[in-house]
Design an enzyme around this catalytic site. Structure first.
Site, PDB file in Angstrom:
ATOM      1  N   THR A   1       1.470   3.711   1.815  1.00  0.00           N
ATOM      2  CA  THR A   1       2.279   4.382   2.949  1.00  0.00           C
ATOM      3  C   THR A   1       3.099   3.224   3.311  1.00  0.00           C
ATOM      4  O   THR A   1       3.951   3.547   4.422  1.00  0.00           O
ATOM      5  CB  THR A   1       1.280   4.673   4.227  1.00  0.00           C
ATOM      6  OG1 THR A   1       0.582   3.436   4.204  1.00  0.00           O
ATOM      7  CG2 THR A   1       0.224   5.599   3.893  1.00  0.00           C
ATOM      8  N   LYS A   2       3.111   2.149   2.907  1.00  0.00           N
ATOM      9  CA  LYS A   2       4.296   0.989   3.467  1.00  0.00           C
ATOM     10  C   LYS A   2       5.712   0.989   2.985  1.00  0.00           C
ATOM     11  O   LYS A   2       5.846   1.972   2.166  1.00  0.00           O
ATOM     12  CB  LYS A   2       3.343  -0.155   3.234  1.00  0.00           C
ATOM     13  CG  LYS A   2       2.159  -0.517   3.697  1.00  0.00           C
ATOM     14  CD  LYS A   2       1.991  -0.690   5.191  1.00  0.00           C
ATOM     15  CE  LYS A   2       0.712  -0.471   5.742  1.00  0.00           C
ATOM     16  NZ  LYS A   2      -0.626  -1.411   5.414  1.00  0.00           N
ATOM     17  N   ASN A   3       6.345   0.442   3.624  1.00  0.00           N
ATOM     18  CA  ASN A   3       7.973   0.632   3.403  1.00  0.00           C
ATOM     19  C   ASN A   3       8.354   0.272   1.953  1.00  0.00           C
ATOM     20  O   ASN A   3       9.284   0.786   1.346  1.00  0.00           O
ATOM     21  CB  ASN A   3       8.754  -0.259   4.247  1.00  0.00           C
ATOM     22  CG  ASN A   3       8.551   0.174   5.709  1.00  0.00           C
ATOM     23  OD1 ASN A   3       7.795   1.317   5.882  1.00  0.00           O
ATOM     24  ND2 ASN A   3       9.350  -0.559   6.605  1.00  0.00           N
TER      25      ASN A   3
ATOM     26  N   TYR B   1       0.901  -1.106   0.066  1.00  0.00           N
ATOM     27  CA  TYR B   1       0.046  -0.130  -0.105  1.00  0.00           C
ATOM     28  C   TYR B   1       0.748   1.379  -0.029  1.00  0.00           C
ATOM     29  O   TYR B   1       2.014   1.382   0.403  1.00  0.00           O
ATOM     30  CB  TYR B   1      -0.933   0.012   1.481  1.00  0.00           C
ATOM     31  CG  TYR B   1      -1.760   1.149   1.332  1.00  0.00           C
ATOM     32  CD1 TYR B   1      -2.719   1.459   0.281  1.00  0.00           C
ATOM     33  CD2 TYR B   1      -1.719   2.008   2.437  1.00  0.00           C
ATOM     34  CE1 TYR B   1      -3.478   2.617   0.331  1.00  0.00           C
ATOM     35  CE2 TYR B   1      -2.459   3.326   2.452  1.00  0.00           C
ATOM     36  CZ  TYR B   1      -3.586   3.574   1.742  1.00  0.00           C
ATOM     37  OH  TYR B   1      -4.160   4.523   1.660  1.00  0.00           O
TER      38      TYR B   1
END
Ligand SMILES: *Cc1c(COP(=O)(O)O)cnc(C)c1O
Length: 386
Positions: free
Chosen positions: A186-188, A184
């Site tokens: 916002t993920k790393n 997603y």
């Protein structure tokens, strides 16, 4: 309060480099944007990075969790123990797999499932555990796996925050039957929307690949790709959960840079720890040397013993100062649907509720500059009077 920033600091904004831009354009120019060679490459690269069994690209971590839980072949209504300190998708996936979510409380310091609390929730219908590596801090997998072994339970790891997380050098997501990762935005590692299932059993990886694309025995790349047309069969009523090559075009280069970006977040993390330590906040707990934290979320708890400012006031005042924040998470069992459906009440899982009432996350992505981070600290000093 006068905002001094011109630009709103967006929480979780991704870093997208020239490599992603070039790859996305190359993907468009190739004429193949659906599931194909770029997904295959991301799967190979991801398996090489994380280790464990085959990695299957899917449309989201929610899809990954759903497919993984379904692939366990448990009887309808079987109980699955998970943490109330998680995103609702963890619980929804359990429900959509036809299973019953049972919560066990988390630990206040690690914010991860407490193995003793899990043990206390295991009953005759318990069949699986879904640990969530909260904020990128690994759960106590040795203890949870021992518990699973003792009670004959399956384990699906929600590793949405935990791409870089390890325990004694072994990646989170490779301890259980399946590890589910999120790409997603916002993920790393991000592909806008996307996810990956790492599968201990290669035969189950094959089943998940088929279930992720309508239950078809040959995917579209095999049917229309450069080897010529091939007929398919449908072997089960599957889902539309595939990852696209356009998404993988981002992911390939995001993953290639994952270690470098981890080191940058480590700088931001240490800066926040240093600069915020005298404010009335409970900052992330230190961790033992044998684990690696993925540093996905920097969560602060408002210390209500030392300030009368509430968490929601902190959120709205930071917003007025043009600093974006997140809340990870309000305790899931108290959200309307789960409360109504499973009869939960305040006090059921006091540690998750205690965190959920106080927590907020400050920007930690690599799009955050040193100046941005200094603004976050300055804003928190204004808001909390430090
Ligand atoms: C983001 C997240 C998910 C869902 O991931 P998607 O890729 O958005 O479906 C699941 N669990 C946790 C803990 C998450 O943070």
């Amino acid at each position: 309060m006068q905002p001094w920033r011109d630009r709103y600091l967006v929480f979780g904004a991704p870093y997208i480099g020239p490599e992603e831009r070039a790859e996305v354009l190359a993907c468009i120019d190739s004429g193949w944007l659906g599931t194909g060679p770029r997904v295959a490459r991301l799967q190979r690269d991801f398996q090489a990075y994380v280790g464990g069994g085959p990695a299957v690209g899917v449309g989201s971590c929610t899809a990954a969790l759903h497919l993984a839980l379904r692939a366990l072949g448990l009887e309808p209504g079987a109980e699955v123990v998970t943490s109330p300190m998680t995103f609702c998708a963890t619980v929804n996936a359990i429900i959509h797999a036809g299973l019953t979510p049972v919560f066990a409380d988390c630990d206040r310091a690690t914010m991860n499932l407490d193995p003793a609390a899990v043990a206390a929730r295991i009953g005759p219908r318990t069949r699986a555990i879904v640990p969530v590596h909260f904020a990128g801090r690994p759960c106590d997998m040795p203890a949870l796996m021992a518990l699973a072994e003792r009670h004959g339970l399956r384990v699906v790891e929600d590793a949405a925050h935990a791409i870089e997380s390890t325990i004694d050098g072994r990646h989170c997501g490779t301890f259980g039957d399946f590890g589910c990762f999120s790409f997603y935005v916002t993920k790393n590692v991000m592909t806008v929307e996307g996810g990956m299932v790492v599968c201990r059993d290669p035969a189950l990886a094959e089943r998940i690949t088929v279930a992720a694309l309508h239950g078809m025995s040959k995917d579209a790349w095999m049917r229309y790709g450069d080897d010529g047309f091939v007929h398919y069969d449908v072997v089960e009523a599957g889902f539309k959960y595939n990852l696209t090559d356009l998404a993988a075009a981002f992911g390939i280069h995001q993953l290639a840079r994952v270690e470098r970006l981890w080191h940058r977040r480590r700088e931001l993390w240490d800066f926040y720890l240093r600069e915020l330590r005298d404010l009335p906040l409970v900052l992330p707990a230190p961790w033992p040397a044998n684990i690696r934290h993925a540093l996905h979320l920097f969560t602060c708890l408002v210390d209500d013993g030392r300030t009368r400012v509430t968490r929601d006031q902190v959120l709205s005042r930071l917003h007025a100062l043009r600093i974006g924040t997140g809340v990870h998470y309000r305790a899931v069992h108290l959200l309307d649907y789960y409360r109504r459906t499973y009869g939960h009440r305040e006090g059921d899982f006091p540690n998750a509720e205690w965190i959920g009432a106080r927590t907020f996350s400050i920007p930690l992505s690599v799009a955050v500059t040193d100046e941005d981070a200094a603004d976050v600290v300055r804003a928190l000093r204004v808001v909390l009077g430090g």
